[in-house]
Design a protein around this motif. Structure first.
Motif, PDB file in Angstrom:
ATOM      1  N   ILE A 108      -7.112  11.922   3.281  1.00 54.22           N
ATOM      2  CA  ILE A 108      -5.678  11.836   2.322  1.00 54.22           C
ATOM      3  C   ILE A 108      -4.486  12.796   2.932  1.00 54.22           C
ATOM      4  O   ILE A 108      -3.382  12.269   3.005  1.00 54.22           O
ATOM      5  N   ARG A 109      -4.771  13.846   3.626  1.00 47.94           N
ATOM      6  CA  ARG A 109      -3.793  14.422   4.312  1.00 47.94           C
ATOM      7  C   ARG A 109      -3.277  13.719   5.408  1.00 47.94           C
ATOM      8  O   ARG A 109      -2.028  13.557   5.609  1.00 47.94           O
ATOM      9  N   LEU A 110      -3.959  12.712   6.257  1.00 50.55           N
ATOM     10  CA  LEU A 110      -3.484  12.184   7.093  1.00 50.55           C
ATOM     11  C   LEU A 110      -2.614  10.998   6.763  1.00 50.55           C
ATOM     12  O   LEU A 110      -1.797  10.387   7.339  1.00 50.55           O
ATOM     13  N   LEU A 111      -3.222  10.265   5.721  1.00 47.67           N
ATOM     14  CA  LEU A 111      -2.539   9.298   4.996  1.00 47.67           C
ATOM     15  C   LEU A 111      -1.224   9.556   4.628  1.00 47.67           C
ATOM     16  O   LEU A 111      -0.239   8.843   4.788  1.00 47.67           O
ATOM     17  N   GLN A 112      -1.064  10.717   3.937  1.00 50.30           N
ATOM     18  CA  GLN A 112       0.053  11.344   3.502  1.00 50.30           C
ATOM     19  C   GLN A 112       1.072  11.293   4.721  1.00 50.30           C
ATOM     20  O   GLN A 112       2.461  11.070   4.407  1.00 50.30           O
ATOM     21  N   MET A 113       0.578  11.888   5.742  1.00 50.94           N
ATOM     22  CA  MET A 113       1.453  12.348   6.787  1.00 50.94           C
ATOM     23  C   MET A 113       1.842  11.047   7.369  1.00 50.94           C
ATOM     24  O   MET A 113       3.293  10.706   7.697  1.00 50.94           O
ATOM     25  N   GLY A 114       0.870   9.891   7.413  1.00 51.66           N
ATOM     26  CA  GLY A 114       1.270   8.518   7.823  1.00 51.66           C
ATOM     27  C   GLY A 114       2.299   7.933   7.215  1.00 51.66           C
ATOM     28  O   GLY A 114       3.242   7.189   7.538  1.00 51.66           O
ATOM     29  N   ILE A 115       2.151   7.997   5.631  1.00 55.20           N
ATOM     30  CA  ILE A 115       3.199   7.467   4.852  1.00 55.20           C
ATOM     31  C   ILE A 115       4.563   7.941   5.019  1.00 55.20           C
ATOM     32  O   ILE A 115       5.607   7.340   5.204  1.00 55.20           O
ATOM     33  N   GLU A 116       4.744   9.244   5.184  1.00 56.79           N
ATOM     34  CA  GLU A 116       6.191  10.006   5.359  1.00 56.79           C
ATOM     35  C   GLU A 116       6.721   9.374   6.775  1.00 56.79           C
ATOM     36  O   GLU A 116       7.929   9.115   6.646  1.00 56.79           O
ATOM     37  N   LYS A 117       5.835   9.492   7.747  1.00 56.25           N
ATOM     38  CA  LYS A 117       6.156   8.846   8.973  1.00 56.25           C
ATOM     39  C   LYS A 117       7.041   7.719   9.038  1.00 56.25           C
ATOM     40  O   LYS A 117       7.785   7.462   9.688  1.00 56.25           O
ATOM     41  N   THR A 118       6.020   6.707   8.407  1.00 52.88           N
ATOM     42  CA  THR A 118       6.284   5.493   8.214  1.00 52.88           C
ATOM     43  C   THR A 118       7.666   5.253   7.344  1.00 52.88           C
ATOM     44  O   THR A 118       8.639   4.342   7.717  1.00 52.88           O
TER      45      THR A 118
END
Length: 95
Positions: free
Chosen positions: A26-36
């Motif tokens: 979940i944390r990795l996806l949140q970071m990926g979402i913000e970066k994207t």
């Protein structure tokens, strides 16, 4: 909500490990979402159009096939996938 049922003699040890792995994802996806989203804002500033409007025009074939347009469309599709994965994983309950 999806329930993940752990049926094991060592369930009391396994459940926290599974939950920790889900929390990490979940944390990795949140970071990926913000970066994207940051990348999408860059394209929006560059082309002076919102991503959703761009993508609809891109899908209709109205944006051409410039490399930057391809990258932008790819970033948007990545965001959609990240958001879908995030919703699915966040809805898992370890039992």
């Amino acid at each position: 909500m999806t329930q993940l049922i752990v049926n094991s003699p060592s369930a009391s040890h396994v459940k926290p490990l599974i939950q920790a792995a889900l929390d990490h994802e979940i944390r990795l996806l949140q970071m990926g979402i913000e970066k994207t989203k940051r990348r999408l804002r860059h394209f929006e500033e560059l082309f002076k159009i919102e991503t959703l409007n761009f993508y609809q025009a891109f899908q209709a074939g109205d944006m051409g096939d410039e490399v930057e347009c391809m990258k932008w469309a790819g970033e948007y599709e990545t965001l959609l996938q990240f958001e879908e994965d995030f919703a699915q994983i966040r809805g898992i309950q370890v039992c």
